[in-house]
Design a protein around this motif. Structure first.
Motif, PDB file in Angstrom:
ATOM      1  N   MET A   1      71.237  -5.868  52.691  1.00 51.61           N
ATOM      2  CA  MET A   1      71.531  -5.145  53.909  1.00 51.61           C
ATOM      3  C   MET A   1      72.225  -3.825  53.615  1.00 51.61           C
ATOM      4  SD  MET A   1      71.287  -4.876  57.136  1.00 51.61           S
ATOM      5  CE  MET A   1      70.734  -6.522  57.595  1.00 51.61           C
ATOM      6  N   LEU A   2      73.176  -3.860  52.660  1.00 50.36           N
ATOM      7  CA  LEU A   2      73.854  -2.632  52.277  1.00 50.36           C
ATOM      8  C   LEU A   2      72.881  -1.640  51.655  1.00 50.36           C
ATOM      9  CD1 LEU A   2      76.449  -1.029  52.044  1.00 50.36           C
ATOM     10  CD2 LEU A   2      76.942  -2.203  49.889  1.00 50.36           C
ATOM     11  N   SER A   3      71.939  -2.149  50.870  1.00 50.47           N
ATOM     12  CA  SER A   3      70.921  -1.278  50.287  1.00 50.47           C
ATOM     13  C   SER A   3      70.068  -0.629  51.371  1.00 50.47           C
ATOM     14  CB  SER A   3      70.029  -2.074  49.328  1.00 50.47           C
ATOM     15  OG  SER A   3      70.778  -2.614  48.269  1.00 50.47           O
ATOM     16  N   PHE A   4      69.774  -1.381  52.418  1.00 51.96           N
ATOM     17  CA  PHE A   4      69.007  -0.843  53.539  1.00 51.96           C
ATOM     18  C   PHE A   4      69.789   0.278  54.228  1.00 51.96           C
ATOM     19  CE2 PHE A   4      68.070  -0.962  58.129  1.00 51.96           C
ATOM     20  CZ  PHE A   4      66.719  -0.633  58.096  1.00 51.96           C
ATOM     21  N   VAL A   5      71.090   0.071  54.409  1.00 49.51           N
ATOM     22  CA  VAL A   5      71.936   1.098  55.032  1.00 49.51           C
ATOM     23  C   VAL A   5      71.978   2.344  54.159  1.00 49.51           C
ATOM     24  CG1 VAL A   5      74.288   1.651  55.742  1.00 49.51           C
ATOM     25  CG2 VAL A   5      73.328  -0.590  56.272  1.00 49.51           C
ATOM     26  N   LEU A   6      72.130   2.167  52.855  1.00 48.54           N
ATOM     27  CA  LEU A   6      72.173   3.313  51.947  1.00 48.54           C
ATOM     28  C   LEU A   6      70.829   4.034  51.917  1.00 48.54           C
ATOM     29  CD1 LEU A   6      74.173   1.806  48.936  1.00 48.54           C
ATOM     30  CD2 LEU A   6      75.017   3.244  50.801  1.00 48.54           C
ATOM     31  N   GLY A   7      69.737   3.279  52.051  1.00 49.21           N
ATOM     32  CA  GLY A   7      68.418   3.903  52.110  1.00 49.21           C
ATOM     33  C   GLY A   7      68.274   4.782  53.340  1.00 49.21           C
ATOM     34  N   ASN A   8      68.760   4.302  54.474  1.00 50.92           N
ATOM     35  CA  ASN A   8      68.740   5.119  55.691  1.00 50.92           C
ATOM     36  C   ASN A   8      69.641   6.343  55.548  1.00 50.92           C
ATOM     37  OD1 ASN A   8      66.951   3.484  57.121  1.00 50.92           O
ATOM     38  ND2 ASN A   8      68.585   2.155  57.877  1.00 50.92           N
ATOM     39  N   PHE A   9      70.748   6.171  54.846  1.00 49.84           N
ATOM     40  CA  PHE A   9      71.650   7.286  54.578  1.00 49.84           C
ATOM     41  C   PHE A   9      70.928   8.370  53.781  1.00 49.84           C
ATOM     42  CE2 PHE A   9      74.627   9.401  51.741  1.00 49.84           C
ATOM     43  CZ  PHE A   9      75.663   9.759  52.576  1.00 49.84           C
ATOM     44  N   ALA A  10      70.180   7.962  52.749  1.00 53.74           N
ATOM     45  CA  ALA A  10      69.426   8.927  51.949  1.00 53.74           C
ATOM     46  C   ALA A  10      68.341   9.606  52.779  1.00 53.74           C
ATOM     47  CB  ALA A  10      68.807   8.220  50.737  1.00 53.74           C
ATOM     48  N   ALA A  11      67.638   8.816  53.608  1.00 50.63           N
ATOM     49  CA  ALA A  11      66.578   9.386  54.450  1.00 50.63           C
ATOM     50  C   ALA A  11      67.158  10.387  55.456  1.00 50.63           C
ATOM     51  CB  ALA A  11      65.842   8.263  55.187  1.00 50.63           C
ATOM     52  N   LEU A  12      68.319  10.079  56.003  1.00 50.36           N
ATOM     53  CA  LEU A  12      68.960  10.981  56.959  1.00 50.36           C
ATOM     54  C   LEU A  12      69.383  12.280  56.277  1.00 50.36           C
ATOM     55  CD1 LEU A  12      69.798  11.019  59.945  1.00 50.36           C
ATOM     56  CD2 LEU A  12      72.035  10.144  59.255  1.00 50.36           C
TER      57      LEU A  12
END
Length: 308
Positions: free
Chosen positions: A22-33
């Motif tokens: 889940m944290l990896s998913f959040v960090l992935g969205n952070f990178a995409a943003l």
């Protein structure tokens, strides 16, 4: 062959990483943003002619550096977070080069923008005669060359002879890194903005009765305050990591790796927040973003559109 203790630690780290999807998913969205926001700034400056100014060319250089942070550094760091036993040393060295070079370039661009604002407010005649597109391009080129060169030197100097891909390379060089990439630019920016505030206050007091000049001066002060807020966000994002790597040698490198990761992600968040600051505080960027996001640019030619 790695010692058994290192292998056990590696297995435990992998097991722990498997519980952080889940944290990896959040960090992935952070990178995409980070990527999307900086792409928006880059496209706006390139597309709208009203934004073709020396200051915005510096902002463009900053956005490119921040974009590359989101494209190159953040995805690799997420993979490293999920798979901490990465054993490709050459790839890790390349990642370290990009990390130092791009973060340094982003910070130096912020420093150069503060210098640009200083001359625009405090020495307007000199600014109009010397600060043109060609001179700005030379400054940007110098910043990128210096950042990339320092990134290569610092990464190779801090390389360790092991098969693990460390999250932070060259911990023993932390003090040097902090001084050159954070403390010196921060001192320069703080000094220049204090001088800008002093000059802006004197100008406001001397021309307050001249409505037209007052309007121009108000616009300049608003732009300066915005850049101060940009610097404030920069300090909030990078100060924890800079202090950590500065005092790390004094603590015999006993700072937990998890804390280093958190502090570094705080620093990288500066690349995601800068475009938000432009969109929130600059009316012409807000107008440009609305035109782009609404799809109007596909229905007509807005290159020469007046941005309010």
């Amino acid at each position: 062959m790695e010692p058994l203790t290192n292998l056990t630690t590696c297995i435990n780290n992998v097991s722990a990483a498997s519980r952080t999807q889940m944290l990896s998913f959040v960090l992935g969205n952070f990178a995409a943003l980070t990527v999307c926001r900086n792409l928006l700034v880059i496209f706006s400056i390139i597309y709208f002619r009203q934004l073709h100014t020396p200051t915005n060319y510096l902002v463009l250089s900053l956005a490119v550096a921040d974009l590359l942070v989101g494209v190159v550094i953040l995805p690799f760091s997420i993979v490293l977070f999920v798979s901490p036993c990465w054993d490709l040393q050459d790839v890790c060295l390349l990642r370290s080069v990009f990390d130092y070079a791009l973060c340094s370039c982003s910070i130096l661009n912020l420093c150069l923008i503060s210098i640009d604002r200083y001359y625009a407010v405090c020495h307007p005649l000199m600014y109009r005669t010397k600060m043109n597109a060609s001179f700005t391009a030379i400054l940007i080129l110098i910043i990128w060359i210096v950042s990339i060169s320092c990134g290569i030197v610092m990464a190779r100097s801090g390389q360790k002879n092991n098969s693990r891909c460390a999250f932070v390379f060259g911990l023993s060089l932390g003090s040097i890194t902090a001084v050159t990439a954070f403390y010196i630019p921060a001192i320069i920016m703080i000094t220049l903005y204090l001088k800008i505030f002093h000059v802006a206050r004197k100008q406001a007091q001397s021309i307050h009765s001249m409505h037209t000049s007052e309007a121009v001066n108000k616009m300049e002060r608003k732009a300066t305050r915005t850049l101060v807020k940009v610097m404030g966000v920069f300090l909030l994002c990078w100060t924890p990591f800079a202090l950590c790597i500065t005092f790390l040698p004094l603590n015999n490198f006993n700072v937990p790796l998890a804390a280093m990761e958190v502090f570094k992600w705080f620093g990288w968040s500066n690349s995601m927040l800068n475009p938000f600051i432009y969109a929130y505080f600059y009316s012409w960027f807000r107008c440009a973003f609305r035109i782009i996001l609404s799809g109007k640019i596909f229905k007509g030619k807005y290159t020469n559109a007046r941005l309010y």
